[in-house]
Design a protein around this motif. Structure first.
Motif, PDB file in Angstrom:
ATOM      1  N   LYS A   9       0.875  -1.160   0.000  1.00  0.00           N
ATOM      2  CA  LYS A   9       0.000   0.000   0.000  1.00  0.00           C
ATOM      3  C   LYS A   9       0.916   1.215   0.000  1.00  0.00           C
ATOM      4  O   LYS A   9       1.798   1.314   0.844  1.00  0.00           O
ATOM      5  N   ASN A 120      -3.368   0.316  -9.785  1.00  0.00           N
ATOM      6  CA  ASN A 120      -4.693  -0.248 -10.057  1.00  0.00           C
ATOM      7  C   ASN A 120      -5.233   0.435 -11.313  1.00  0.00           C
ATOM      8  O   ASN A 120      -5.822   1.504 -11.237  1.00  0.00           O
ATOM      9  N   LYS A 130     -13.691  -1.763  -8.969  1.00  0.00           N
ATOM     10  CA  LYS A 130     -12.442  -2.194  -8.332  1.00  0.00           C
ATOM     11  C   LYS A 130     -12.355  -3.710  -8.108  1.00  0.00           C
ATOM     12  O   LYS A 130     -11.306  -4.299  -8.377  1.00  0.00           O
ATOM     13  N   CYS A 158      -1.132  -0.473  -4.265  1.00  0.00           N
ATOM     14  CA  CYS A 158      -2.470   0.075  -4.040  1.00  0.00           C
ATOM     15  C   CYS A 158      -2.359   1.376  -3.256  1.00  0.00           C
ATOM     16  O   CYS A 158      -1.692   1.437  -2.227  1.00  0.00           O
ATOM     17  N   ASP A 160      -5.120   3.054  -2.144  1.00  0.00           N
ATOM     18  CA  ASP A 160      -6.199   3.180  -1.164  1.00  0.00           C
ATOM     19  C   ASP A 160      -6.484   1.855  -0.463  1.00  0.00           C
ATOM     20  O   ASP A 160      -6.119   0.789  -0.950  1.00  0.00           O
ATOM     21  N   ASP A 161      -7.141   1.945   0.681  1.00  0.00           N
ATOM     22  CA  ASP A 161      -7.444   0.766   1.498  1.00  0.00           C
ATOM     23  C   ASP A 161      -8.352  -0.225   0.777  1.00  0.00           C
ATOM     24  O   ASP A 161      -8.187  -1.435   0.916  1.00  0.00           O
ATOM     25  N   GLU A 162      -9.319   0.278   0.014  1.00  0.00           N
ATOM     26  CA  GLU A 162     -10.264  -0.605  -0.664  1.00  0.00           C
ATOM     27  C   GLU A 162      -9.539  -1.526  -1.645  1.00  0.00           C
ATOM     28  O   GLU A 162      -9.731  -2.746  -1.625  1.00  0.00           O
ATOM     29  N   ASN A 163      -8.697  -0.953  -2.513  1.00  0.00           N
ATOM     30  CA  ASN A 163      -7.961  -1.790  -3.459  1.00  0.00           C
ATOM     31  C   ASN A 163      -6.998  -2.730  -2.728  1.00  0.00           C
ATOM     32  O   ASN A 163      -6.884  -3.898  -3.082  1.00  0.00           O
ATOM     33  N   TYR A 164      -6.322  -2.221  -1.713  1.00  0.00           N
ATOM     34  CA  TYR A 164      -5.389  -3.070  -0.970  1.00  0.00           C
ATOM     35  C   TYR A 164      -6.109  -4.297  -0.407  1.00  0.00           C
ATOM     36  O   TYR A 164      -5.624  -5.425  -0.520  1.00  0.00           O
ATOM     37  N   SER A 165      -7.269  -4.083   0.180  1.00  0.00           N
ATOM     38  CA  SER A 165      -8.046  -5.180   0.761  1.00  0.00           C
ATOM     39  C   SER A 165      -8.482  -6.187  -0.316  1.00  0.00           C
ATOM     40  O   SER A 165      -8.408  -7.406  -0.108  1.00  0.00           O
ATOM     41  N   THR A 174      -4.611 -12.441   3.676  1.00  0.00           N
ATOM     42  CA  THR A 174      -5.311 -12.141   4.931  1.00  0.00           C
ATOM     43  C   THR A 174      -5.697 -13.413   5.642  1.00  0.00           C
ATOM     44  O   THR A 174      -5.679 -14.488   5.093  1.00  0.00           O
TER      45      THR A 174
END
Length: 174
Positions: A9, A120, A130, A158, A160-165, A174
């Motif tokens: 990230k 991304n 996404k 990534c 942002d958090d959304e793409n990273y997740s 995870t």
């Protein structure tokens, strides 16, 4: 997870790799998002190379890729690829997004690039959903690496958090 795949990230302009990929527009003259950040951080040398490519071939078509110097960036090269704007024929847009990843990787192999980092592609102002963009990115890169051993590491960067997740789930981190 494939040991050649890495997820971080952060800011792609700070990544140390043989090449970073720019989510460019077809003009190659910089823009917003990742494209603007890469041009700002890399400086005039990137723009000069992009202008030379435009003069030679008239820009870069959606799904295609071109390579330039990385200027002041820690990478050696920038591979500029144009992702699709998400509207109209969804299957066509998905194929064009896959092409953006695979053509970037083919160009990397041609230039003996061993480490490459991707942003991304198409998930910002081009509005590609996404979750689907992440699936296409990971699947395309994994398929390419099965066929080609010359690239040692592919990093998904990534912002942002959304793409990273999304990528962490796909890569089973995870």
């Amino acid at each position: 997870m494939n040991s050649k795949l890495k997820l971080v990230k952060g800011d792609i302009t700070k990544i140390e790799a043989d090449a970073i990929v720019n989510a460019a527009n077809s003009s190659l003259l910089g823009g917003g998002g990742v494209d603007g950040a890469i041009h700002r951080a890399g400086g005039q040398a990137i723009l000069d190379d992009c202008i030379a490519i435009r003069n030679r071939q008239g820009g870069c078509k959606t799904g295609e890729a071109v390579i330039t110097t990385a200027g002041k960036l820690p990478a050696k090269y920038v591979i500029h690829t144009v992702g699709p704007v998400y509207n109209g024929n969804k299957a066509e847009k998905e194929q064009l997004l896959a092409n953006a990843y695979s053509n970037s990787l083919k160009l990397a192999v041609e230039h003996d690039i061993k480490t490459i980092a991707f942003p991304n592609i198409s998930t910002g102002v081009y509005h590609f959903p996404k979750p689907r963009a992440a699936q296409i990115a990971v699947a395309t890169v994994q398929d390419f690496l099965k066929q080609n051993n010359s690239i040692m590491q592919v990093t998904f960067v990534c912002f942002d958090d959304e793409n990273y997740s999304l990528y962490a789930d796909l890569l089973q981190l995870t």
